[in-house]
Design a protein around this motif. Sequence first.
Motif, PDB file in Angstrom:
ATOM      1  N   ILE A  51       2.531   0.151  13.067  1.00  0.00           N
ATOM      2  CA  ILE A  51       2.685   0.353  11.629  1.00  0.00           C
ATOM      3  C   ILE A  51       3.953  -0.358  11.152  1.00  0.00           C
ATOM      4  CG2 ILE A  51       1.412   2.524  11.608  1.00  0.00           C
ATOM      5  CD1 ILE A  51       4.078   3.993  11.351  1.00  0.00           C
ATOM      6  N   TYR A  52       3.913  -0.809   9.910  1.00  0.00           N
ATOM      7  CA  TYR A  52       5.085  -1.498   9.361  1.00  0.00           C
ATOM      8  C   TYR A  52       5.128  -1.316   7.854  1.00  0.00           C
ATOM      9  CZ  TYR A  52       1.554  -5.119   8.443  1.00  0.00           C
ATOM     10  OH  TYR A  52       0.425  -5.795   8.035  1.00  0.00           O
ATOM     11  N   GLU A  53       6.331  -1.453   7.290  1.00  0.00           N
ATOM     12  CA  GLU A  53       6.514  -1.331   5.854  1.00  0.00           C
ATOM     13  C   GLU A  53       6.033  -2.618   5.199  1.00  0.00           C
ATOM     14  OE1 GLU A  53       9.881   0.824   3.133  1.00  0.00           O
ATOM     15  OE2 GLU A  53      10.406   0.114   5.121  1.00  0.00           O
ATOM     16  N   CYS A  54       5.296  -2.497   4.086  1.00  0.00           N
ATOM     17  CA  CYS A  54       4.699  -3.684   3.475  1.00  0.00           C
ATOM     18  C   CYS A  54       4.425  -3.451   2.005  1.00  0.00           C
ATOM     19  CB  CYS A  54       3.399  -4.026   4.188  1.00  0.00           C
ATOM     20  SG  CYS A  54       2.146  -2.746   3.949  1.00  0.00           S
ATOM     21  N   GLY A  55       3.898  -4.453   1.372  1.00  0.00           N
ATOM     22  CA  GLY A  55       3.377  -4.323   0.020  1.00  0.00           C
ATOM     23  C   GLY A  55       4.412  -4.500  -1.063  1.00  0.00           C
ATOM     24  N   SER A  56       3.953  -4.983  -2.196  1.00  0.00           N
ATOM     25  CA  SER A  56       4.815  -5.129  -3.362  1.00  0.00           C
ATOM     26  C   SER A  56       4.275  -4.251  -4.483  1.00  0.00           C
ATOM     27  CB  SER A  56       4.871  -6.597  -3.791  1.00  0.00           C
ATOM     28  OG  SER A  56       3.551  -7.049  -4.057  1.00  0.00           O
ATOM     29  N   LEU A  57       3.948  -3.033  -4.142  1.00  0.00           N
ATOM     30  CA  LEU A  57       3.424  -2.070  -5.094  1.00  0.00           C
ATOM     31  C   LEU A  57       4.586  -1.385  -5.804  1.00  0.00           C
ATOM     32  CD1 LEU A  57       0.777  -0.498  -2.714  1.00  0.00           C
ATOM     33  CD2 LEU A  57       0.372  -2.182  -4.502  1.00  0.00           C
ATOM     34  N   VAL A  59       5.445   1.497  -5.398  1.00  0.00           N
ATOM     35  CA  VAL A  59       6.061   2.391  -4.405  1.00  0.00           C
ATOM     36  C   VAL A  59       6.101   1.673  -3.066  1.00  0.00           C
ATOM     37  CG1 VAL A  59       5.304   4.511  -5.540  1.00  0.00           C
ATOM     38  CG2 VAL A  59       3.838   3.460  -3.827  1.00  0.00           C
ATOM     39  N   GLU A  60       6.970   2.148  -2.181  1.00  0.00           N
ATOM     40  CA  GLU A  60       6.996   1.594  -0.824  1.00  0.00           C
ATOM     41  C   GLU A  60       5.701   1.964  -0.115  1.00  0.00           C
ATOM     42  OE1 GLU A  60      11.082   1.858   1.196  1.00  0.00           O
ATOM     43  OE2 GLU A  60      10.994   3.551  -0.182  1.00  0.00           O
ATOM     44  N   ALA A  61       5.221   1.070   0.732  1.00  0.00           N
ATOM     45  CA  ALA A  61       3.942   1.305   1.396  1.00  0.00           C
ATOM     46  C   ALA A  61       4.045   1.027   2.887  1.00  0.00           C
ATOM     47  CB  ALA A  61       2.864   0.420   0.777  1.00  0.00           C
ATOM     48  N   ILE A  62       3.107   1.616   3.630  1.00  0.00           N
ATOM     49  CA  ILE A  62       2.984   1.416   5.071  1.00  0.00           C
ATOM     50  C   ILE A  62       1.651   0.719   5.338  1.00  0.00           C
ATOM     51  CG2 ILE A  62       2.820   2.554   7.327  1.00  0.00           C
ATOM     52  CD1 ILE A  62       5.583   2.825   6.078  1.00  0.00           C
ATOM     53  N   CYS A  63       1.673  -0.292   6.201  1.00  0.00           N
ATOM     54  CA  CYS A  63       0.460  -0.998   6.605  1.00  0.00           C
ATOM     55  C   CYS A  63       0.186  -0.744   8.081  1.00  0.00           C
ATOM     56  CB  CYS A  63       0.615  -2.511   6.382  1.00  0.00           C
ATOM     57  SG  CYS A  63       0.583  -2.988   4.652  1.00  0.00           S
ATOM     58  N   THR A  64      -1.068  -0.925   8.458  1.00  0.00           N
ATOM     59  CA  THR A  64      -1.469  -0.781   9.854  1.00  0.00           C
ATOM     60  C   THR A  64      -2.032  -2.113  10.333  1.00  0.00           C
ATOM     61  OG1 THR A  64      -3.702  -0.088   9.302  1.00  0.00           O
ATOM     62  CG2 THR A  64      -2.050   1.658   9.477  1.00  0.00           C
ATOM     63  N   PRO A  65      -2.065  -2.338  11.638  1.00  0.00           N
ATOM     64  CA  PRO A  65      -2.619  -3.588  12.157  1.00  0.00           C
ATOM     65  C   PRO A  65      -4.094  -3.783  11.798  1.00  0.00           C
ATOM     66  CG  PRO A  65      -1.421  -2.431  13.873  1.00  0.00           C
ATOM     67  CD  PRO A  65      -1.514  -1.510  12.702  1.00  0.00           C
ATOM     68  N   ALA A  66      -4.834  -2.695  11.598  1.00  0.00           N
ATOM     69  CA  ALA A  66      -6.269  -2.798  11.312  1.00  0.00           C
ATOM     70  C   ALA A  66      -6.547  -3.323   9.904  1.00  0.00           C
ATOM     71  CB  ALA A  66      -6.929  -1.437  11.494  1.00  0.00           C
ATOM     72  N   ASP A  67      -5.616  -3.118   8.964  1.00  0.00           N
ATOM     73  CA  ASP A  67      -5.843  -3.522   7.575  1.00  0.00           C
ATOM     74  C   ASP A  67      -4.519  -3.993   6.987  1.00  0.00           C
ATOM     75  OD1 ASP A  67      -6.601  -3.883   4.949  1.00  0.00           O
ATOM     76  OD2 ASP A  67      -7.502  -1.897   4.738  1.00  0.00           O
ATOM     77  N   PRO A  68      -4.420  -5.262   6.591  1.00  0.00           N
ATOM     78  CA  PRO A  68      -3.150  -5.770   6.068  1.00  0.00           C
ATOM     79  C   PRO A  68      -2.806  -5.222   4.684  1.00  0.00           C
ATOM     80  CG  PRO A  68      -4.845  -7.456   5.921  1.00  0.00           C
ATOM     81  CD  PRO A  68      -5.444  -6.296   6.662  1.00  0.00           C
TER      82      PRO A  68
END
Length: 152
Positions: A51-57, A59-68
Amino acid sequence: MVRFILRFYALVGLALLLAGCGGSSQNDPLSLYDSTTLIVKGVRYERPSGIYECGSLPVEAICTPADPRPSYEARVILVGLNSADEKEVTNALLAYGLSVRDRLDLRAVGDLPALTYLTVAVPVFFEEQWAEAFRKESLTFGAWTNNFGYLT
């Protein structure tokens, strides 16, 4: 002789002080963080890999390897409870070092009972572990990460 008596009492006082500092389960914290693992009441909750922090929404978001695409909001979980249990759950959250960000009440509709949800602030990358830990709490009927929905 006076020096001997003072030293003796100083050593006895130090020994009593040290004896009071360890071994008591009342002083043990209810939750600990060990690198990527959350420990609640002695139960270990491992972090999902990748899991990693991602996105320019907004709010802060978390992404998983299964779905960018962003999967869930960072630093927050939802906890479902009965209204009568709110004080106990709030006290448990404080004991765990967590806090309530918001509250949502859903009225009873037909055969469905009224429900109360709390939005709980948690440390980033520990959202899934805290949700899992609260699913095991007897005061709650469930806990979830604050997932984003996508129409595909």
